[in-house]
Scaffold this motif. Structure first.
Motif, PDB file in Angstrom:
ATOM      1  N   LEU A 101       0.832  -1.201   0.000  1.00  0.00           N
ATOM      2  CA  LEU A 101       0.000   0.000   0.000  1.00  0.00           C
ATOM      3  C   LEU A 101       0.865   1.248   0.000  1.00  0.00           C
ATOM      4  CD1 LEU A 101      -2.771   1.328   0.100  1.00  0.00           C
ATOM      5  CD2 LEU A 101      -2.717   1.102   2.603  1.00  0.00           C
ATOM      6  N   VAL A 136     -10.235   0.898   2.968  1.00  0.00           N
ATOM      7  CA  VAL A 136      -9.692  -0.394   3.392  1.00  0.00           C
ATOM      8  C   VAL A 136     -10.824  -1.259   3.924  1.00  0.00           C
ATOM      9  CG1 VAL A 136      -8.093  -1.562   4.959  1.00  0.00           C
ATOM     10  CG2 VAL A 136      -7.460   0.638   3.939  1.00  0.00           C
ATOM     11  N   VAL A 141      -5.855  -4.804   4.655  1.00  0.00           N
ATOM     12  CA  VAL A 141      -4.431  -4.506   4.719  1.00  0.00           C
ATOM     13  C   VAL A 141      -3.908  -5.016   6.058  1.00  0.00           C
ATOM     14  CG1 VAL A 141      -2.637  -2.718   4.728  1.00  0.00           C
ATOM     15  CG2 VAL A 141      -4.656  -2.449   3.276  1.00  0.00           C
TER      16      VAL A 141
END
Length: 286
Positions: A101, A136, A141
């Protein structure tokens, strides 16, 4: 009382040395063969001391995510990334790493020059009208809570602005394109036109649209280089996306880009490419 002989101590130390050597070999294999960022696997937060990264504090503090520092050397050439880039709409049920990311955000809007604070994507007059938000999902993540974050290119951090998994709402706003719902992460690129139009007038609107294309391609190429996939989504209800993100009326969503680990990455060889070009050349008439 247990009596430990000198010989036993030496044997124990020998075993410890062997174990440490094996760990060292494994870490070198991960970094130099498989391409993992070992430093960030061990400690992914990012501060610098005397020009070097050192052991760090926690990744998240007071809703601020300290992203791993960007890397400018990867495992895939630019030419390979261009060749392998495709719009990918099917993703594995697998989270992104914080390092992945971090790299995508840096490629989109991160700093690439330290004096004038120029960024990774070109901008007319360096007016930088674009902002990057990250949606997200739950377990989207590693190490991050589900929610909406905004990216700060100057500190290379994320700030949590809304907690919770909103992918279902974003999916509805994007005319039920399932890749928006299925991707662990969605990048939302937003424009504040006035930053550019106050310098270039109405022509600045065109420049903003050019700029978001640059950002989108950077995201595509970096995702490809990281073994990820993405697709640029432009079909959505602006007002719904604005409400989901919590944007003021002077900020306009331009792109939604789902990102995930592709079910089937695209690959092509030079031989396949050359063969197709040569076949096409046969149709050229003198």
């Amino acid at each position: 009382m247990i009596k430990i002989e000198t010989h036993d101590i030496l044997v124990i130390l020998a075993y410890v040395a062997i174990i440490l050597s094996v760990i060292g070999v494994v870490l070198m294999y991960l970094e130099f063969v498989l391409g993992y960022d070992v430093e960030n696997l061990i400690s992914p937060t990012t501060i610098i001391k005397e020009g070097k990264e050192v052991i760090r504090e926690q990744v998240v503090k007071d809703n601020i995510v300290y992203l791993p520092l960007p890397r400018i050397r990867g495992n895939m050439s630019l030419e390979e990334a261009i060749a392998y880039r495709r719009s990918i709409r099917e993703y594995k049920n697998q989270p992104l790493t914080l390092f992945q990311l971090s790299q995508i955000l840096w490629a989109a809007q991160g700093l690439t020059e330290t004096k004038w604070k120029f960024r990774a994507s070109p901008s007319a007059g360096a007016t930088y009208p674009l902002e990057v938000y990250v949606v997200v999902g739950e377990n989207g993540v590693e190490g991050l809570r589900a929610g909406i974050y905004v990216y700060d290119p100057f500190t290379h951090t994320l700030r949590l602005i809304k907690e919770g998994d909103v992918r279902e709402e974003l999916y509805e706003a994007c005319l039920r394109q399932q890749w928006v719902r299925d991707a662990p992460v969605n990048i939302v690129v937003v424009a504040e036109y006035e930053r550019t139009t106050k310098v270039y007038g109405e022509r600045g609107i065109r420049y903003v649209h050019m700029e978001v294309g640059h950002v989108g391609q950077n995201i595509y190429l970096e995702a490809t280089a990281l073994g990820l996939g993405t697709v640029a989504v432009g079909a959505f209800y602006d007002d719904m996306v604005r409400e989901i993100i919590g944007l003021p009326t002077n900020k306009h969503p331009l792109y939604v880009m789902p990102i995930g680990v592709p079910v089937k990455p695209y690959r092509i060889t030079e031989e396949e490419l050359w063969r197709a070009i040569n076949i096409n050349r046969e149709s050229i008439k003198p």
